[in-house]
Write a protein that holds these residues in place. Structure first.
Motif, PDB file in Angstrom:
ATOM      1  N   ALA A 193      28.947  47.293  59.263  1.00  0.00           N
ATOM      2  CA  ALA A 193      29.260  46.267  58.269  1.00  0.00           C
ATOM      3  C   ALA A 193      28.972  46.748  56.862  1.00  0.00           C
ATOM      4  N   ALA A 194      27.865  47.467  56.675  1.00  0.00           N
ATOM      5  CA  ALA A 194      27.513  47.939  55.335  1.00  0.00           C
ATOM      6  C   ALA A 194      28.562  48.907  54.812  1.00  0.00           C
ATOM      7  N   PHE A 195      29.061  49.793  55.682  1.00  0.00           N
ATOM      8  CA  PHE A 195      30.060  50.761  55.226  1.00  0.00           C
ATOM      9  C   PHE A 195      31.387  50.083  54.899  1.00  0.00           C
ATOM     10  N   VAL A 196      31.849  49.219  55.790  1.00  0.00           N
ATOM     11  CA  VAL A 196      33.129  48.563  55.568  1.00  0.00           C
ATOM     12  C   VAL A 196      33.066  47.668  54.335  1.00  0.00           C
ATOM     13  N   GLN A 197      31.970  46.950  54.167  1.00  0.00           N
ATOM     14  CA  GLN A 197      31.859  46.056  53.028  1.00  0.00           C
ATOM     15  C   GLN A 197      31.754  46.828  51.721  1.00  0.00           C
ATOM     16  N   GLU A 198      31.047  47.945  51.742  1.00  0.00           N
ATOM     17  CA  GLU A 198      30.929  48.759  50.523  1.00  0.00           C
ATOM     18  C   GLU A 198      32.278  49.334  50.103  1.00  0.00           C
ATOM     19  N   ASN A 199      33.153  49.546  51.080  1.00  0.00           N
ATOM     20  CA  ASN A 199      34.478  50.094  50.797  1.00  0.00           C
ATOM     21  C   ASN A 199      35.568  49.086  51.135  1.00  0.00           C
ATOM     22  N   SER A 200      35.312  47.827  50.840  1.00  0.00           N
ATOM     23  CA  SER A 200      36.193  46.735  51.265  1.00  0.00           C
ATOM     24  C   SER A 200      37.609  46.855  50.732  1.00  0.00           C
ATOM     25  N   GLU A 201      37.777  47.535  49.583  1.00  0.00           N
ATOM     26  CA  GLU A 201      39.125  47.634  49.017  1.00  0.00           C
ATOM     27  C   GLU A 201      40.056  48.451  49.902  1.00  0.00           C
TER      28      GLU A 201
ATOM     29  N   LEU B 157      30.964  40.466  55.332  1.00  0.00           N
ATOM     30  CA  LEU B 157      32.129  40.951  56.077  1.00  0.00           C
ATOM     31  C   LEU B 157      32.722  39.848  56.940  1.00  0.00           C
ATOM     32  N   LEU B 158      31.882  39.086  57.596  1.00  0.00           N
ATOM     33  CA  LEU B 158      32.389  37.987  58.414  1.00  0.00           C
ATOM     34  C   LEU B 158      33.078  36.944  57.541  1.00  0.00           C
ATOM     35  N   LYS B 159      32.489  36.669  56.408  1.00  0.00           N
ATOM     36  CA  LYS B 159      33.106  35.703  55.493  1.00  0.00           C
ATOM     37  C   LYS B 159      34.470  36.197  55.038  1.00  0.00           C
ATOM     38  N   ALA B 160      34.587  37.509  54.770  1.00  0.00           N
ATOM     39  CA  ALA B 160      35.865  38.074  54.339  1.00  0.00           C
ATOM     40  C   ALA B 160      36.920  37.965  55.435  1.00  0.00           C
ATOM     41  N   MET B 161      36.469  37.889  56.681  1.00  0.00           N
ATOM     42  CA  MET B 161      37.402  37.760  57.808  1.00  0.00           C
ATOM     43  C   MET B 161      37.620  36.302  58.195  1.00  0.00           C
ATOM     44  N   GLY B 162      37.189  35.391  57.338  1.00  0.00           N
ATOM     45  CA  GLY B 162      37.405  33.978  57.604  1.00  0.00           C
ATOM     46  C   GLY B 162      36.543  33.425  58.714  1.00  0.00           C
TER      47      GLY B 162
END
Length: 978
Positions: free
Chosen positions: A840-848, A879-884
């Motif tokens: 989650a930390a990696f994906v969120q840090e590179n969310s773009e 990350l969960l919030k970004a995925m609705g």
């Protein structure tokens, strides 16, 4: 000084006492070395191993214990949570721990606003029960999550919200007590008619009342003259409560006597209105002295509490990497006041704070101001204030600090002047410390870098305390504002009250305790402040060679074992993670503090004498789940998982290990060979006769189901996998043992998501393992070999700064924590620790780089203990919030599985009890929600106890990705992979 308090254990008939106790007390009677070591100290600088320990189950047990002690002329000490800072909770006596069984709220009367409680009731439990009626118990020390009402009565505790209702003494209505000579009675305010009638009855009760009346009649004028009229006068016995104008209130006179007079069986306490809405006005000043100067100005607005802190505390928080996310919530300045306001409506609470803010803005000396109305934002600010002890006890690069002058109090209008004079005194003696505390009531807290090991340092400590005492007296203050006198300040009382009143206090104690057996040597006729020191000139611990290098403790296990300061946060019954085994057993030896105390005593070597071979220490560490909750939540970051691994290494160095250690410790080896023929191994492992035999031989609980090996390992699958991004940015995905051999689909999900973000996923081709199961059981040499091998295999990727993603939180924790603890001087180890990410930390840090469509669903999120202790939880939520996904994250604590712990036969019941505290019921109530947790142990505990298949967050992301590809996504959790 009363000679009676000099207890010589050799002169006592301890065996006769033990026999008498065990024949009359239904609770535990423990006189072994381990139990004595556990209760040898409190949160103070003092140490006195007790004669023995009694854990009564009832009031009758308490009375029986006192009778046995009286029969054998043995001193007695009552104890609650044991967080006292002045030495009043340790003594050469029989200790009665009243916190374990005598902890019930007996009655709450909301109409008359009072409650009846047993002495072991935890403060927050009473407050939560009272809040149902919008009432509360006003005093609330920082230890409110775990301290007991009996301890608060003993010390006359106060806290942040004492401005609402005063000290504990001001909130006690009646006490049910028993004296050392066996008299039981109820005491409280006494009218003239009642007093005359009781005296006329004669007998022991009548004589007590008569002698108390004579005492107060004789010294009334001196009491009125010498007792400071300030909000926080806690020092000395409260003889002023016996004055006629205060209703001859014996209960309140006994509050603050620190177990030196009577034993409390029950208490009737006052409850006050608790406004449900709160706001927090934070004021920034040029320095802490200016903040102190303006306390009277803030008091006129009627706040519920005014807390102060200085820039030194913030600086030490930075050094300790503690609550850094909260610091920006402070306005500009170098001294701050935190002013809480309340109201019965949100508008009322905000309006009061706004009026104060507006008035302050119009003044010529207007401070910088932030007003917080959101509860979460307020909590972030309160984190700073409550970190006072943790941020100042063990600061990297600085000397350790200690209590000793941590609790003085002056009139609120003198706070600024007192702080300046106190700083001058610190500078004179070369002491460095931070200043914080309950400024609204004039109470100043600090920890000071006293030298309590050398003769010169101890002599200087005494001189400083004497000069500080004179300073406080000159300002009309009190040596103690809430922590009590105990041994630390009892010797100084004549400077504050004069010899006449100290003699009156001595007489007060003798009225209740003629034989001087109740906690002798504390408060009145005390041991000297430089006696019985936990360290002292004779403290010369050996330098023990260790496998862990302990860089945060200067490479010395003795410093490591001294890290615990006794605040007792690990004794919480709920909330947070630590300490899961204590939350179930409620035994001191299963708390982080208890285990740390035993290790300190092991190093010291006079009560616990067998060193690394000590069975008492082994027994206490056996139920440590190595969850690392203490490393993340303990105010001083005691790391019991490392303690446990180091101890077990030495314990088993010259003795055979149980078979289960080889079965679990070498899990990577057995899994590697099993993966060669997974179908055959699965049949053998799950056939009834063989499975039962294997479990019995290894020591696995028969209730536990063994996981099945996948038909193809993840590494084997990945070797044939063609990457769609051959020139993409590289990331390295760690094939941990659990997911590689048992649940490869989780790793495959991560690969799919990372590749969809354009990354080139790399996976080690050779068999690798972080050695996670090896640390708890102390197989440290093999763990070090595995880590060194990993550093060699991944040398190029580490050097190139390739992000390192560990899906299993326990493996990520190994690379972040154990690796650098074992190899602190290895640059590659430091680099790998910095390059390690959770998914989650990696994906969120590179969310773009990731497009993950909304799943529009509800979820229960449970985070692995190691993850919470060492990494931020915010990326998972984001990350969960970004995925609705609307995720709730209740304080589920530890799942109880903890790797091999929950599989072991002798730990199965505790493992399940840990899970059943919060997590498992939450899962059962989440049938319509996704259950998400990254840890293998957590998923396995959930599956075996509830039948639910919990998802790794990588699988959730893969579900969102699939929805983007196909346009639909199933809300049904995937089935387990065989």
């Amino acid at each position: 000084m009363e000679a009676q308090h000099r207890t010589v254990i050799d002169d006592l008939n301890v065996e006769g006492l033990i026999t008498a106790l065990r024949s009359t007390v239904s609770g535990d009677v423990k006189f072994d070395a381990g139990s004595r070591a556990l209760y040898a100290t409190d949160g103070s600088n003092y140490r006195q191993p007790p004669i023995g320990l009694v854990i009564p189950k009832s009031a009758d047990d308490v009375v029986a214990t006192i009778a046995a002690c009286r029969r054998y002329r043995v001193p007695l000490l009552n104890r609650g949570c044991g967080t006292s800072l002045a030495g009043q909770c340790c003594n050469a006596a029989v200790v009665m721990d009243l916190s374990i069984h005598l902890n019930h709220i007996l009655e709450i009367n909301p109409e008359e606003k009072w409650a009846r409680v047993e002495p072991g009731v935890i403060l927050d439990n009473l407050r939560e029960a009272a809040e149902e009626y919008q009432l509360t118990f006003a005093p609330d020390p920082a230890t409110h999550t775990h301290n007991t009402l009996g301890g608060m009565i003993g010390d006359n505790s106060c806290g942040v919200h004492s401005m609402m209702g005063g000290r504990t003494a001001d909130n006690v209505i009646e006490l049910d007590i028993v004296t050392y000579d066996g008299l039981r009675m109820t005491v409280g305010a006494t009218s003239d008619e009642e007093l005359e009638a009781i005296i006329a009855e004669g007998k022991r009760r009548g004589r007590i009342y008569q002698e108390l009346k004579q005492l107060v009649d004789q010294h009334a004028e001196e009491i009125r003259r010498r007792y400071p009229d300030i909000p926080r006068r806690v020092s000395g016995h409260s003889l002023d409560e016996l004055l006629p104008e205060k209703g001859f209130n014996i209960a309140r006179a006994l509050v603050g006597t620190e177990s030196t007079c009577v034993t409390v069986l029950e208490a009737k306490v006052r409850l006050v209105d608790s406004p449900p809405y709160r706001t927090l006005l934070v004021l920034g000043y040029p320095d802490v002295y200016a903040a102190g100067d303006h306390v009277p100005e803030i008091r006129q607005f009627g706040p519920l509490g005014i807390e102060g802190l200085d820039a030194g505390l913030i600086r030490d928080m930075w050094r300790s990497n503690l609550h850094l996310g909260s610091i920006p919530y402070l306005p500009q300045g170098r001294g701050w006041l935190l002013c809480e306001f309340g109201g019965w409506t949100k508008e009322e609470a905000i309006g009061t704070a706004e009026r104060a803010k507006k008035t302050l803005e119009s003044s010529s000396h207007s401070p910088e101001m932030y007003l917080y109305t959101d509860r979460e934002e307020q909590n972030r600010v309160w984190e700073i204030r409550e970190s006072g002890l943790g941020a100042t006890a063990h600061v990297p690069g600085k000397k350790d600090t200690w209590p000793g002058w941590e609790d003085s109090a002056v009139p609120p209008e003198h706070v600024g002047d007192y702080l300046r004079a106190l700083r001058y005194l610190f500078d004179k003696y070369g002491y460095e410390c931070d200043l914080y505390g309950h400024f609204g009531q004039g109470c100043i807290h600090t920890r000071i870098d006293f030298d309590l090991r050398s003769r010169q340092g101890i002599e200087q400590y005494r001189k400083f305390a004497e000069e500080a005492a004179d300073l406080v007296v000159s300002m009309g203050g009190s040596f103690s504002g809430e922590h009590g006198d105990g041994q630390a300040r009892g010797e100084l009382l004549p400077r504050m009250f004069g010899e006449e009143l100290v003699e009156a206090m001595r007489r007060f104690k003798r009225i209740w305790d003629p034989t001087w057996k109740m906690n002798p040597g504390k408060v009145i006729d005390p041991y000297r402040m430089d006696e019985n020191l936990r360290l002292g000139t004779d403290y010369n611990p050996p330098h023990l060679k260790t496998e862990f290098q302990l860089p945060e403790d200067r490479g010395d296990f003795a410093n490591f074992a001294l890290r615990c300061v006794g605040v007792g946060k690990c004794r919480r019954e709920k909330g947070g993670t630590m300490c899961p085994s204590f939350m179930v057993t409620r035994e001191e030896k299963h708390s982080t503090r208890g285990r740390a105390r035993l290790l300190f005593e092991m190093v010291r070597g006079d009560v616990i004498t067998n060193g690394w071979r000590e069975e008492t220490v082994k027994d206490a560490l056996e139920l440590c789940l190595a969850c690392k909750g203490c490393k993340g939540e303990c105010p001083v970051n005691v790391d019991m998982a490392t303690y446990k691994g180091e101890f077990n290494y030495h314990y088993y160095k010259l003795r055979p290990r149980p078979l289960k250690h080889y079965a679990f410790g070498h899990l990577d080896i057995w899994s590697h060979w099993a993966s060669k023929s997974p179908a055959i191994v699965n049949v053998l492992m799950h056939s009834a006769p063989l499975s039962g035999l294997a479990k019995w031989m290894i020591g696995i609980a028969p209730q536990r189901q063994l996981p099945r090996f996948a038909h193809q390992t993840f590494q084997a699958w990945f070797a044939k996998h063609e990457t769609p991004n051959p020139i993409g940015l590289p990331v390295l995905l760690w094939p941990d043992t659990f997911n590689n051999y048992w649940f490869p689909e989780i790793l495959k999900s991560a690969v799919q998501v990372l590749e969809a973000g354009g990354y080139r996923v790399m996976v080690p081709e050779k068999k690798v393992c972080c050695g996670r199961p090896l640390y708890d059981i102390g197989m440290l040499p093999r763990a070090k070999r595995l880590l060194k091998r990993n550093l060699r295999l991944l040398h190029n990727e580490i050097t190139d700064g390739v992000p390192f993603i560990a899906l299993e939180p326990a493996c990520g924790a190994t690379f972040i924590d154990e690796l650098v603890n074992l190899f602190p001087d290895e640059p590659q180890a430091q680099r790998l620790a910095r390059q390690t990410y959770s998914f989650a930390a990696f994906v969120q840090e590179n969310s773009e780089r990731f497009e993950l469509p909304s799943l529009d669903s509800e979820a229960l999120l449970h985070l692995h203990c190691n993850h919470k202790a060492l990494q931020s939880t915010e990326p998972d939520v984001a990350l969960l919030k970004a995925m609705g996904i609307r995720a709730s994250m209740p304080t589920t604590g530890c799942c109880g599985m903890a790797g091999s712990f929950g599989f072991e036969r002798d730990k199965y019941d505790l493992s399940v009890a840990c899970g059943e505290r919060v997590l498992l019921p939450e899962v059962r109530n989440s049938r319509d929600r996704l259950v998400i947790t990254d840890g293998y142990s957590c998923r396995e505990q959930i599956r075996q106890a509830t039948g639910r298949r919990a998802l790794h967050i990588a699988e959730v992301a893969q579900m969102a990705l699939q929805k983007g590809i196909s346009g639909t996504a199933s809300s049904k959790s995937p089935e387990p992979f065989e």
